[in-house]
Structures are given as structure tokens and as C-alpha cells.
Design a protein around this motif. Structure first.
Motif, PDB file in Angstrom:
ATOM      1  N   SER A  50     -39.488 100.724  -9.823  1.00 53.04           N
ATOM      2  CA  SER A  50     -38.107 100.994  -9.462  1.00 53.04           C
ATOM      3  C   SER A  50     -37.761 100.254  -8.176  1.00 53.04           C
ATOM      4  O   SER A  50     -38.596 100.083  -7.290  1.00 53.04           O
ATOM      5  CB  SER A  50     -37.904 102.501  -9.267  1.00 53.04           C
ATOM      6  OG  SER A  50     -36.635 102.754  -8.711  1.00 53.04           O
ATOM      7  N   HIS A  51     -36.525  99.803  -8.100  1.00 55.27           N
ATOM      8  CA  HIS A  51     -36.055  99.108  -6.899  1.00 55.27           C
ATOM      9  C   HIS A  51     -35.277 100.054  -5.986  1.00 55.27           C
ATOM     10  O   HIS A  51     -34.654  99.600  -5.027  1.00 55.27           O
ATOM     11  CB  HIS A  51     -35.163  97.929  -7.299  1.00 55.27           C
ATOM     12  CG  HIS A  51     -35.830  96.947  -8.212  1.00 55.27           C
ATOM     13  ND1 HIS A  51     -36.677  95.963  -7.755  1.00 55.27           N
ATOM     14  CD2 HIS A  51     -35.788  96.811  -9.555  1.00 55.27           C
ATOM     15  CE1 HIS A  51     -37.122  95.255  -8.782  1.00 55.27           C
ATOM     16  NE2 HIS A  51     -36.601  95.744  -9.879  1.00 55.27           N
ATOM     17  N   GLU A  52     -35.309 101.339  -6.288  1.00 52.01           N
ATOM     18  CA  GLU A  52     -34.466 102.300  -5.581  1.00 52.01           C
ATOM     19  C   GLU A  52     -34.727 102.305  -4.078  1.00 52.01           C
ATOM     20  O   GLU A  52     -33.786 102.256  -3.272  1.00 52.01           O
ATOM     21  CB  GLU A  52     -34.682 103.702  -6.147  1.00 52.01           C
ATOM     22  CG  GLU A  52     -33.824 104.761  -5.462  1.00 52.01           C
ATOM     23  CD  GLU A  52     -34.059 106.148  -6.030  1.00 52.01           C
ATOM     24  OE1 GLU A  52     -33.413 107.090  -5.548  1.00 52.01           O
ATOM     25  OE2 GLU A  52     -34.884 106.283  -6.953  1.00 52.01           O
ATOM     26  N   ASP A  88     -32.339  93.781 -13.569  1.00 49.42           N
ATOM     27  CA  ASP A  88     -32.765  95.161 -13.332  1.00 49.42           C
ATOM     28  C   ASP A  88     -32.229  95.681 -12.002  1.00 49.42           C
ATOM     29  O   ASP A  88     -31.829  96.843 -11.890  1.00 49.42           O
ATOM     30  CB  ASP A  88     -34.294  95.253 -13.333  1.00 49.42           C
ATOM     31  CG  ASP A  88     -34.895  94.935 -14.689  1.00 49.42           C
ATOM     32  OD1 ASP A  88     -34.203  95.165 -15.698  1.00 49.42           O
ATOM     33  OD2 ASP A  88     -36.040  94.460 -14.737  1.00 49.42           O
ATOM     34  N   GLU A  92     -29.689  98.809 -11.750  1.00 49.72           N
ATOM     35  CA  GLU A  92     -30.066 100.001 -10.992  1.00 49.72           C
ATOM     36  C   GLU A  92     -29.044 100.297  -9.895  1.00 49.72           C
ATOM     37  O   GLU A  92     -28.706 101.459  -9.643  1.00 49.72           O
ATOM     38  CB  GLU A  92     -31.458  99.808 -10.389  1.00 49.72           C
ATOM     39  CG  GLU A  92     -32.061 101.073  -9.827  1.00 49.72           C
ATOM     40  CD  GLU A  92     -33.563 100.978  -9.618  1.00 49.72           C
ATOM     41  OE1 GLU A  92     -34.114 101.874  -8.962  1.00 49.72           O
ATOM     42  OE2 GLU A  92     -34.176 100.014 -10.124  1.00 49.72           O
ATOM     43  N   TYR A  93     -28.537  99.243  -9.260  1.00 50.68           N
ATOM     44  CA  TYR A  93     -27.553  99.465  -8.201  1.00 50.68           C
ATOM     45  C   TYR A  93     -26.250 100.046  -8.752  1.00 50.68           C
ATOM     46  O   TYR A  93     -25.743 101.055  -8.251  1.00 50.68           O
ATOM     47  CB  TYR A  93     -27.250  98.167  -7.445  1.00 50.68           C
ATOM     48  CG  TYR A  93     -26.065  98.337  -6.519  1.00 50.68           C
ATOM     49  CD1 TYR A  93     -26.088  99.301  -5.511  1.00 50.68           C
ATOM     50  CD2 TYR A  93     -24.903  97.592  -6.688  1.00 50.68           C
ATOM     51  CE1 TYR A  93     -24.994  99.504  -4.687  1.00 50.68           C
ATOM     52  CE2 TYR A  93     -23.808  97.787  -5.868  1.00 50.68           C
ATOM     53  CZ  TYR A  93     -23.860  98.747  -4.869  1.00 50.68           C
ATOM     54  OH  TYR A  93     -22.765  98.959  -4.060  1.00 50.68           O
ATOM     55  N   ARG A  95     -25.592 101.509 -11.613  1.00 48.67           N
ATOM     56  CA  ARG A  95     -25.752 102.848 -12.190  1.00 48.67           C
ATOM     57  C   ARG A  95     -25.808 103.911 -11.101  1.00 48.67           C
ATOM     58  O   ARG A  95     -25.320 105.024 -11.280  1.00 48.67           O
ATOM     59  CB  ARG A  95     -27.017 102.904 -13.042  1.00 48.67           C
ATOM     60  CG  ARG A  95     -26.847 102.301 -14.433  1.00 48.67           C
ATOM     61  CD  ARG A  95     -28.108 102.449 -15.252  1.00 48.67           C
ATOM     62  NE  ARG A  95     -27.911 102.035 -16.635  1.00 48.67           N
ATOM     63  CZ  ARG A  95     -28.877 101.981 -17.539  1.00 48.67           C
ATOM     64  NH1 ARG A  95     -30.120 102.313 -17.189  1.00 48.67           N
ATOM     65  NH2 ARG A  95     -28.623 101.599 -18.775  1.00 48.67           N
ATOM     66  N   GLY A  96     -26.402 103.560  -9.974  1.00 51.98           N
ATOM     67  CA  GLY A  96     -26.486 104.512  -8.874  1.00 51.98           C
ATOM     68  C   GLY A  96     -25.221 104.582  -8.045  1.00 51.98           C
ATOM     69  O   GLY A  96     -24.974 105.579  -7.363  1.00 51.98           O
TER      70      GLY A  96
END
Length: 209
Positions: A50-52, A88, A92-93, A95-96
Motif C-alpha cells: 500500500s502507498h497509504e 496504483d 489509492e489517492y 479513492r481516499g
């Protein structure tokens, strides 16, 4: 002289009882097989990283008051959007943060201040990413909405950069406008309708004197 009996001929010969050495050899072979099996045991691949954590760090630094910190964060985020996992990262960005609120806030904080070009370059990287343009990505509409928040309400900020006579700032503004236009006919029409094509600096930028 009597020979061997028929029973003795048919009776199978039995192997000699195993010696202690033979037993040890059998145990060793079994251990080797166990070790070999363990070595070849199938293990599923780990899930994608994950890049979170990295995104949270960069997005937090985007709102720093120090030029070096937010410029480095902008450049690093933009670099991630050019890397092998760029799709990705973008997915991820968005979507968050479906409204890209961190980018909007970074833009607001930099208005009329040094370092605005770093933010514009990052926004251009987000708007211009091929994955984010695809309808199948599931995030293209979110990015379109963010692009519409720039035209026309934030065009004046782009005019400031274009009038700056600094190549880096002018290029960042132009790349951002191009990224918006490439997102489709609707956004291109918004730019055509609202952009001030009479800006005195435009002929110089286009090479027309």
C-alpha cells in the motif's frame, strides 16, 4: 542324497534385519525428503504494498509553510505518478480523497506566493495521467470534477504565472492547461470559453512577435 525341498525353493528369501547404521541411513533419507519438501513448499505471493503511508506523508508536507518542504513533496508525488506503480498511486489517492481536497488546499495556500509552480506541476500530473483519463479506472469523474473547479474560478492564478516571465512558472501553467484540455471535449470547451486568449504574454510564449 536328498536335495532342497520344494517348500524351501518357493519360500522367498527375507532381507537381513536392518543394522543400526541402516536405520540411521533411512532416517537421514527421510529427513532429506522433509527438507526438500519444505524447500519447495508453495507460498502465495505477498499482496501489493500500500502507498497509504507515503501518500499521507507527502500530502501533509504539501501544506507546509516552508518552500523546501512543500516543493519537495510536490516533486516526489509527481515522480510517483511517473513511476511503474503510478496507476496504483493515483487510484489509492483519489479513492481516499475523492475531491482531491489536499491538492486544492495546497493550491490555496500557495496563491501569490513562491513555489506555486510546484503545485501546478503536481496538479497537471494528476489531471494528465492516462489511467485517470480512462472511464474504466473508476476515478475519472472525480478527476474531471476537480479539473472543473479550476476553470474558470482559478484561471487568474494561472495568468499570474504566465505573466511572471519565469520559464518554469510559465511552463507549469501551460502544462496544467494542456492537461485539462486533454481530458475531453467538455473540459476543452470550458477552457476555450473562459480562457483569456488576449493576454499580452501569449504571443511571446508562442514565439509570435
Amino acid at each position: 542324497r536328498s536335495g532342497p525341498s520344494l517348500g524351501s525353493k518357493l519360500k522367498p528369501s527375507l532381507p537381513p534385519p536392518p543394522t543400526a547404521c541402516g536405520a540411521m541411513e533411512d532416517d537421514a533419507l527421510r529427513e532429506d525428503r522433509v527438507e526438500a519438501t519444505a524447500e519447495w513448499e508453495w507460498r502465495p505471493a505477498p499482496p501489493a504494498a500500500s502507498h497509504e503511508a507515503k501518500l499521507m506523508e507527502l500530502l501533509g508536507n504539501l501544506c507546509s509553510t516552508e518552500v523546501r518542504i512543500y516543493s519537495d513533496a510536490s516533486n516526489e508525488f509527481a515522480a510517483l505518478l511517473r513511476g511503474d506503480s503510478s496507476g496504483d498511486v493515483l487510484l489509492e489517492y483519489v479513492r481516499g480523497s475523492p475531491r482531491c481536497s489536499e491538492l486544492a488546499e495546497a493550491w490555496r495556500l500557495r496563491q501569490g506566493k513562491p513555489g506555486m509552480s510546484h503545485v501546478l506541476s503536481l496538479v497537471a500530473a494528476v489531471l494528465g495521467h492516462p489511467f485517470g483519463m480512462s472511464r474504466s479506472s473508476g476515478i475519472s469523474r472525480n478527476i474531471d470534477t476537480f479539473a472543473r473547479s479550476i476553470v474558470p474560478s482559478r484561471l487568474e492564478d494561472l495568468y499570474v504565472e504566465l505573466r511572471s516571465e519565469e520559464g518554469k512558472r510559465q511552463a507549469a501553467a501551460l502544462f496544467l492547461l494542456a492537461a485539462i484540455v486533454r481530458r475531453g471535449v467538455s473540459l476543452a470547451s470550458e477552457v476555450a470559453k473562459n480562457f483569456d486568449f488576449k493576454l499580452p504574454v501569449l504571443p511571446k510564449l508562442s514565439g509570435v512577435q
